[in-house]
Design a protein around this motif. Structure first.
Motif, PDB file in Angstrom:
ATOM      1  N   ASP A 289       0.707  -1.141   0.057  1.00  0.00           N
ATOM      2  CA  ASP A 289       0.061  -0.076  -0.079  1.00  0.00           C
ATOM      3  C   ASP A 289       0.850   1.164   0.099  1.00  0.00           C
ATOM      4  O   ASP A 289       0.435   2.261   0.328  1.00  0.00           O
ATOM      5  N   ALA A 290       2.108   1.120  -0.318  1.00  0.00           N
ATOM      6  CA  ALA A 290       3.180   2.283  -0.355  1.00  0.00           C
ATOM      7  C   ALA A 290       3.968   2.326  -1.662  1.00  0.00           C
ATOM      8  O   ALA A 290       3.646   1.394  -2.654  1.00  0.00           O
ATOM      9  N   ARG A 291       4.568   3.405  -1.845  1.00  0.00           N
ATOM     10  CA  ARG A 291       5.464   3.627  -3.007  1.00  0.00           C
ATOM     11  C   ARG A 291       6.413   2.379  -2.724  1.00  0.00           C
ATOM     12  O   ARG A 291       7.037   2.120  -1.626  1.00  0.00           O
ATOM     13  N   HIS A 292       6.391   1.359  -3.798  1.00  0.00           N
ATOM     14  CA  HIS A 292       7.086   0.291  -3.501  1.00  0.00           C
ATOM     15  C   HIS A 292       7.775  -0.348  -5.005  1.00  0.00           C
ATOM     16  O   HIS A 292       7.282   0.038  -5.940  1.00  0.00           O
ATOM     17  N   GLU A 293       8.772  -1.142  -4.715  1.00  0.00           N
ATOM     18  CA  GLU A 293       9.105  -1.890  -5.805  1.00  0.00           C
ATOM     19  C   GLU A 293       9.466  -3.278  -5.302  1.00  0.00           C
ATOM     20  O   GLU A 293      10.359  -3.539  -4.653  1.00  0.00           O
ATOM     21  N   LEU A 294       8.703  -4.383  -5.871  1.00  0.00           N
ATOM     22  CA  LEU A 294       9.171  -5.469  -5.314  1.00  0.00           C
ATOM     23  C   LEU A 294       9.643  -6.571  -6.530  1.00  0.00           C
ATOM     24  O   LEU A 294       8.728  -6.734  -7.263  1.00  0.00           O
ATOM     25  N   ALA A 295      10.736  -6.860  -6.553  1.00  0.00           N
ATOM     26  CA  ALA A 295      11.463  -7.439  -7.658  1.00  0.00           C
ATOM     27  C   ALA A 295      11.749  -9.080  -7.316  1.00  0.00           C
ATOM     28  O   ALA A 295      12.319  -9.415  -6.334  1.00  0.00           O
ATOM     29  N   ASP A 296      11.196  -9.945  -8.080  1.00  0.00           N
ATOM     30  CA  ASP A 296      11.253 -11.505  -7.831  1.00  0.00           C
ATOM     31  C   ASP A 296      10.773 -11.810  -6.527  1.00  0.00           C
ATOM     32  O   ASP A 296      11.695 -12.683  -5.661  1.00  0.00           O
ATOM     33  N   CYS A 297       9.941 -11.137  -5.974  1.00  0.00           N
ATOM     34  CA  CYS A 297       9.317 -11.396  -4.677  1.00  0.00           C
ATOM     35  C   CYS A 297       8.167 -12.376  -4.694  1.00  0.00           C
ATOM     36  O   CYS A 297       7.234 -12.289  -5.483  1.00  0.00           O
ATOM     37  N   THR A 298       8.081 -12.939  -3.553  1.00  0.00           N
ATOM     38  CA  THR A 298       6.895 -13.944  -3.287  1.00  0.00           C
ATOM     39  C   THR A 298       6.357 -13.799  -1.736  1.00  0.00           C
ATOM     40  O   THR A 298       6.958 -13.727  -1.074  1.00  0.00           O
ATOM     41  N   ASN A 299       4.883 -13.392  -1.912  1.00  0.00           N
ATOM     42  CA  ASN A 299       4.235 -13.402  -0.561  1.00  0.00           C
ATOM     43  C   ASN A 299       4.946 -12.322   0.405  1.00  0.00           C
ATOM     44  O   ASN A 299       5.100 -12.731   1.497  1.00  0.00           O
ATOM     45  N   VAL A 300       5.315 -11.297  -0.126  1.00  0.00           N
ATOM     46  CA  VAL A 300       5.876 -10.007   0.451  1.00  0.00           C
ATOM     47  C   VAL A 300       4.824  -9.090   0.813  1.00  0.00           C
ATOM     48  O   VAL A 300       3.953  -8.817   0.082  1.00  0.00           O
ATOM     49  N   MET A 301       4.896  -8.442   1.914  1.00  0.00           N
ATOM     50  CA  MET A 301       3.842  -7.110   2.103  1.00  0.00           C
ATOM     51  C   MET A 301       4.861  -5.992   2.571  1.00  0.00           C
ATOM     52  O   MET A 301       5.555  -6.124   3.269  1.00  0.00           O
ATOM     53  N   ALA A 302       4.463  -4.809   1.890  1.00  0.00           N
ATOM     54  CA  ALA A 302       5.093  -3.761   2.126  1.00  0.00           C
ATOM     55  C   ALA A 302       4.030  -2.421   2.524  1.00  0.00           C
ATOM     56  O   ALA A 302       3.151  -2.466   1.942  1.00  0.00           O
ATOM     57  N   VAL A 303       4.214  -2.044   3.752  1.00  0.00           N
ATOM     58  CA  VAL A 303       3.477  -0.964   4.210  1.00  0.00           C
ATOM     59  C   VAL A 303       4.369   0.278   4.857  1.00  0.00           C
ATOM     60  O   VAL A 303       5.327  -0.005   5.406  1.00  0.00           O
ATOM     61  N   SER A 304       3.874   1.521   4.195  1.00  0.00           N
ATOM     62  CA  SER A 304       4.618   2.534   4.562  1.00  0.00           C
ATOM     63  C   SER A 304       3.782   3.656   4.708  1.00  0.00           C
ATOM     64  O   SER A 304       3.042   4.008   4.299  1.00  0.00           O
TER      65      SER A 304
END
Length: 345
Positions: A289-304
């Motif tokens: 739910d944030a400005r993010h870049e998830l590269a080659d990730c699985t089941n990751v959550m990013a909150v900022s």
């Protein structure tokens, strides 16, 4: 009004396992963790149908009065506990204030329920049993061998539900798998229905000192119609205890209503990840739910709350940025976030 269900929303705890977003100044119930409405507001929304529910009563501590009034309004009936004494006394305060014939629906303020019609249908069924003198627990249909919840063992069928055979403590993984395979075990989500008078009768039978102290606290407290402040000396004399131990495990009239309603207690960051993923994750199970870049990730959550989050090549990781605090945890470690020295500050 006596035909309506009287919701009692319990609002307590600091939600330390959701640190750093959940803090004493803005604890878990008052955060918009799923959608624009906070968990507390969603709890109010679920009981907003005035053809089914009477106006809800909220039981909370002094620290939560300001956000309750801000998010629920000044007219919302509120009972302010002088100090925390666990769920049995909190529920008893509401029971002692309601008419004896009123059916109470006790709900936590910080859970997520994705299927509200299923919740309302279960509440109506539970109220029917409560009017027959039963003390009713919601048995939440398990979808995995969860070790973080207590369980309810379903007994024989009764009209409108089932007898509640017993409460079961949080199991280890092997027992949780056995419970899931058995099919007669449900999660205990802490949602109950009973007549106010019946609850006080059972409390007087099994915990007479608590029942007497609660009655004194209500009678000697101050009540302006919107806010009840029980007498601190009387309430402070109570030895705190959960409603499970004080009443539900002792009564011979315990019942349960099974329900599948997309429920989660949002008890830690992994639980929030699962709830958010159910509403929409990418193809790899990632949620952000944030400005993010998830590269080659699985089941990751990013909150900022502002800074950009970048994650590369990880699986099953949760990253949370709140102000000057950053949390990084595995899914397995999410249960222990509350043990960090910064949690609760």
């Amino acid at each position: 009004m006596t035909d309506l269900i009287h919701p009692v929303i319990l609002c307590g705890g600091g939600g330390t396992r959701l640190w750093p977003m959940s803090r004493p100044a803005r604890p878990k119930p008052f955060l918009p963790l799923l959608g624009e409405r906070t968990l507390f507001q969603q709890a109010l929304d679920r009981v907003a149908d005035t053809s089914v529910f009477a106006p809800p009563t909220v039981v909370a501590g002094e620290a939560h009065v300001a956000p309750i009034r801000e998010q629920g309004g000044d007219a919302l009936p509120l009972i302010v506990e002088p100090m925390g004494r666990n769920t049995a006394p909190a529920i008893a305060l509401a029971a002692a204030r309601l008419p004896a014939e009123a059916v109470m629906l006790v709900c936590p303020s910080d859970h997520h329920i994705g299927d509200v019609p299923a919740f309302v249908a279960a509440a109506v069924a539970a109220a029917g049993l409560a009017r027959q003198g039963y003390l009713v627990a919601f048995g939440i249909a398990p979808d995995r061998p969860e070790t973080g919840y207590g369980y309810l063992k379903q007994g024989g069928a009764i009209e409108g539900g089932f007898a509640l055979e017993r409460f079961v403590e949080k199991p280890d993984r092997e027992r949780a798998e056995q419970f899931l395979a058995d099919g007669s075990y449900s999660w205990n989500g802490g949602i109950f229905a009973f007549g106010a008078g019946r609850f006080m009768e059972e409390l007087e039978r099994h915990r007479p000192d608590m029942a007497n102290a609660v009655r004194r606290a209500v009678e000697q407290g101050s009540d302006d119609g919107a806010t009840l402040r029980p007498d601190a000396e009387a309430f402070g004399s109570i030895a705190g205890e959960s409603v499970d131990y004080a009443v539900m495990e002792n009564t011979d009239r315990a019942a349960m209503v099974p329900v599948s309603m997309a429920w989660s207690d949002i008890g830690n960051w992994q639980a929030l990840h699962e709830a958010r993923a159910a509403d929409g994750a990418d193809a790899a199970g990632n949620v952000a739910d944030a400005r993010h870049e998830l590269a080659d990730c699985t089941n990751v959550m990013a909150v900022s709350d502002g800074p950009r989050i970048s994650v590369v090549g990880l699986e099953g990781v949760i990253v949370v940025v709140d102000g000057n605090d950053v949390l990084v945890t595995s899914a397995a470690g999410a249960q222990d976030v509350g043990k960090l020295s910064g949690a609760g500050k």
